[in-house]
Design a protein around this motif. Structure first.
Motif, mmCIF file in Angstrom:
data_model
loop_
_atom_site.group_PDB
_atom_site.id
_atom_site.type_symbol
_atom_site.label_atom_id
_atom_site.label_comp_id
_atom_site.label_asym_id
_atom_site.label_seq_id
_atom_site.Cartn_x
_atom_site.Cartn_y
_atom_site.Cartn_z
ATOM 1 N N GLY A 109 0.829 -1.197 0.000
ATOM 2 C CA GLY A 109 0.000 0.000 0.000
ATOM 3 C C GLY A 109 0.866 1.250 0.000
ATOM 4 O O GLY A 109 1.984 1.235 0.518
ATOM 5 N N VAL A 126 3.191 1.323 2.931
ATOM 6 C CA VAL A 126 2.601 0.688 4.132
ATOM 7 C C VAL A 126 2.261 -0.761 3.787
ATOM 8 O O VAL A 126 2.189 -1.112 2.610
ATOM 9 C CB VAL A 126 1.330 1.444 4.595
ATOM 10 C CG1 VAL A 126 1.657 2.850 5.042
ATOM 11 C CG2 VAL A 126 0.278 1.474 3.497
ATOM 12 N N ASN A 131 -5.724 -1.050 6.640
ATOM 13 C CA ASN A 131 -6.387 0.211 6.325
ATOM 14 C C ASN A 131 -6.543 1.166 7.504
ATOM 15 O O ASN A 131 -6.574 2.372 7.338
ATOM 16 C CB ASN A 131 -7.742 -0.070 5.668
ATOM 17 C CG ASN A 131 -7.576 -0.676 4.297
ATOM 18 O OD1 ASN A 131 -6.738 -0.246 3.529
ATOM 19 N ND2 ASN A 131 -8.350 -1.697 4.002
ATOM 20 N N LEU A 134 -3.119 2.717 7.838
ATOM 21 C CA LEU A 134 -2.958 3.696 6.752
ATOM 22 C C LEU A 134 -3.747 4.972 7.053
ATOM 23 O O LEU A 134 -3.252 6.081 6.883
ATOM 24 C CB LEU A 134 -3.412 3.076 5.424
ATOM 25 C CG LEU A 134 -3.419 4.005 4.197
ATOM 26 C CD1 LEU A 134 -2.027 4.551 3.915
ATOM 27 C CD2 LEU A 134 -3.950 3.276 2.971
ATOM 28 N N LEU A 135 -4.984 4.781 7.524
ATOM 29 C CA LEU A 135 -5.835 5.934 7.835
ATOM 30 C C LEU A 135 -5.176 6.830 8.880
ATOM 31 O O LEU A 135 -5.122 8.056 8.738
ATOM 32 C CB LEU A 135 -7.205 5.451 8.344
ATOM 33 C CG LEU A 135 -8.185 6.537 8.748
ATOM 34 C CD1 LEU A 135 -9.226 6.714 7.656
ATOM 35 C CD2 LEU A 135 -8.896 6.213 10.039
ATOM 36 N N GLU A 138 -2.155 8.594 7.394
ATOM 37 C CA GLU A 138 -2.543 9.695 6.508
ATOM 38 C C GLU A 138 -3.086 10.883 7.310
ATOM 39 O O GLU A 138 -2.896 12.040 6.932
ATOM 40 C CB GLU A 138 -3.562 9.200 5.465
ATOM 41 C CG GLU A 138 -2.901 8.281 4.438
ATOM 42 C CD GLU A 138 -3.763 7.970 3.226
ATOM 43 O OE1 GLU A 138 -4.995 8.123 3.320
ATOM 44 O OE2 GLU A 138 -3.193 7.562 2.194
#
Lengths: 158, 314
Positions: A109, A126, A131, A134-135, A138
């Motif tokens: 990712g 990543v 997710n 990642l969230l 970010e």
């Protein structure tokens, strides 16, 4: 049907959504953040012989680790080697001065670009499918945008 | 020689046809907006990719209906003595084959994603300073791709029945059922959100199966059509009673001893051949003309009527 929608809404509100299949986000809290490093000046370079790194991406990772109260474990290696490890969740991040046109995009990712220069969008890799992690990463990138652009402006002197 | 009629539709159906054309234009612009939005948000979700390709494919029946509508009621020419009615059947076959091929591709593609255990990474989008998970945006786009489609499908279905138009019927019928695809994709994305990495590819697999199934059945139907299968009702559940009814009607003519009718589907209209045994050879031309007139007047769909008088039916 209505019951299903209700159940889904309750879940979306109550549980932290999205979740990580491998639970990376929860695992790194207050623990270790394993970061694969492939030197790529000026984004990331070795500071000295005792295993310290600097550069824009090293600063970003250190900043992110601080919000997690996690200790950064630097794992230097070649880009392809580190990407393999990232793909199988053996490390948590790879910094290598990557841009989003990299072919690794399909296997791991990428964050959204934290910087664009000469039409190249710079990203950090990543683990695939994590997710939540990642969230949160970010979010960190968004919330610290000014700080990051400060580092980018003086990237040659970091 | 006046074998094929000059018009395709009777007067009362022309406004219906106009309405169908308008609805198909709306469908095309709507689908273009759906396809663009989906492409922008799909990221690397396999379920989104399959739903996207399905929506892209659903442009074909709408486009072919519009193109065929322009061509189909052209007058017959020397080169095309039967007119251009069959353009609808060709449109049907091409669309069915495309759907079938895409179905196979997506089935293989989604299986590979599942076997290789590729995990869908879905990031965030920043809206008003908030980092929103793209999964939510995808779900919103999927809802946008299904609810208006269902309404359009429902509006087109009765028109397709009245116009006896298979392209329009297939289009309306698939659109009406489009919520199944959207729901499967939404479940897939919610699955990703719950940390079930295989939910996405599994949803994609289910959607691919449904595309493949639709494509296969449509393809079989259109091949049967090309083989001049006896006309069937637009739902394709049974033989069109029209043939038998016309046969009975013609049998009631006083001078007809025996009669046989065969028809084949030529898009919106039916081409018809009548074989009959007259009571005597007296006024035979008038008798043939009477049979042809009866058949032509029986239903607007019955066109291109050829009548043959025989001494016996075999």
């Amino acid at each position: 049907m209505k019951a299903w929608i209700a159940i889904i809404i309750v879940c979306l509100v109550s549980c932290r959504f999205p979740k990580d299949p491998e639970g990376t986000w929860e695992r790194v809290q207050g623990q270790e953040l394993r970061v694969g490093v492939s030197v790529n000046k000026p984004w990331i370079f070795a500071l000295n012989e005792n295993g310290r790194f600097s550069g824009v991406e090293a600063k970003i990772v250190e900043g992110f680790a601080k919000t997690l109260k996690a200790k950064v474990i630097w794992l230097p290696g070649s880009e392809s080697d580190l990407m393999q490890k990232l793909k199988f969740q053996q490390i948590d991040l790879v910094i290598a001065g990557l841009t989003d046109d990299s072919l690794w995009k399909k296997q791991v990712g990428f964050t959204k670009p934290y910087h664009e220069e000469a039409k190249r969008k710079h990203v950090i890799a990543v683990p695939p499918g994590e997710n939540r992690f990642l969230l949160e990463f970010e979010k960190y990138l968004s919330h610290h945008r000014d700080e990051i652009s400060g580092w980018i402006n003086q990237k040659d002197f970091l | 020689m006046k074998t094929s009629s000059d018009f395709e539709l009777p007067k009362d159906l022309i406004p219906k046809h106009k309405k169908a054309v308008k609805l198909e234009w709306i469908t095309i612009f709507y689908l273009l907006s759906v396809v663009t939005l989906m492409y922008l948000v799909m990221g690397n979700s396999q379920a989104m990719k399959t739903a996207w390709l399905e929506d892209l494919m659903s442009l074909i029946p709408a486009l072919s209906f519009l193109i065929a509508s322009i061509v189909s009621d052209r007058k017959p020419t020397e080169e095309f003595p039967f007119g251009f009615h069959k353009i609808f059947s060709i449109a049907n076959t091409v669309g069915a084959f495309a759907l079938f091929a895409i179905g196979i591709f997506l089935l293989v593609d989604s299986s590979i994603v599942l076997i290789k255990q590729e995990r869908p990474t879905i990031g965030t989008i920043e809206i008003f300073g908030e980092n929103i998970w793209m999964g939510y945006i995808m779900i919103a786009v999927l809802l946008y791709s299904s609810i208006p489609a269902m309404i359009l499908g429902r509006k087109k279905l009765p028109l397709a029945r009245q116009l006896h138009n298979k392209v329009l019927f297939t289009d309306a019928d698939t659109q009406k059922a489009d919520w199944v695809t959207a729901l499967a994709a939404i479940v897939g994305i919610l699955g990703i959100g719950f940390g079930i990495w295989w939910a996405d590819a599994t949803a994609a697999l289910i959607i691919s199966f449904s595309i493949l199934k639709d494509g296969l059945f449509d393809l079989i139907d259109s091949i049967k059509d090309a083989m001049d299968q006896a006309p069937r009702t637009i739902e394709n559940k049974e033989m069109d009673p029209l043939v038998e009814n016309l046969r009975k009607d013609l049998g009631r003519l006083p001078f007809v001893k025996e009669v046989e009718v065969r028809m084949r589907d030529a898009g919106q209209v039916l081409f018809c051949e009548v074989f009959f045994v007259p009571d005597s050879e007296r006024d035979l031309i008038e008798k043939i003309a009477k049979v042809q007139k009866t058949a032509r007047g029986f239903d607007w769909k019955v066109q291109n009527v050829v009548v043959m008088a025989l001494d016996e039916l075999r």
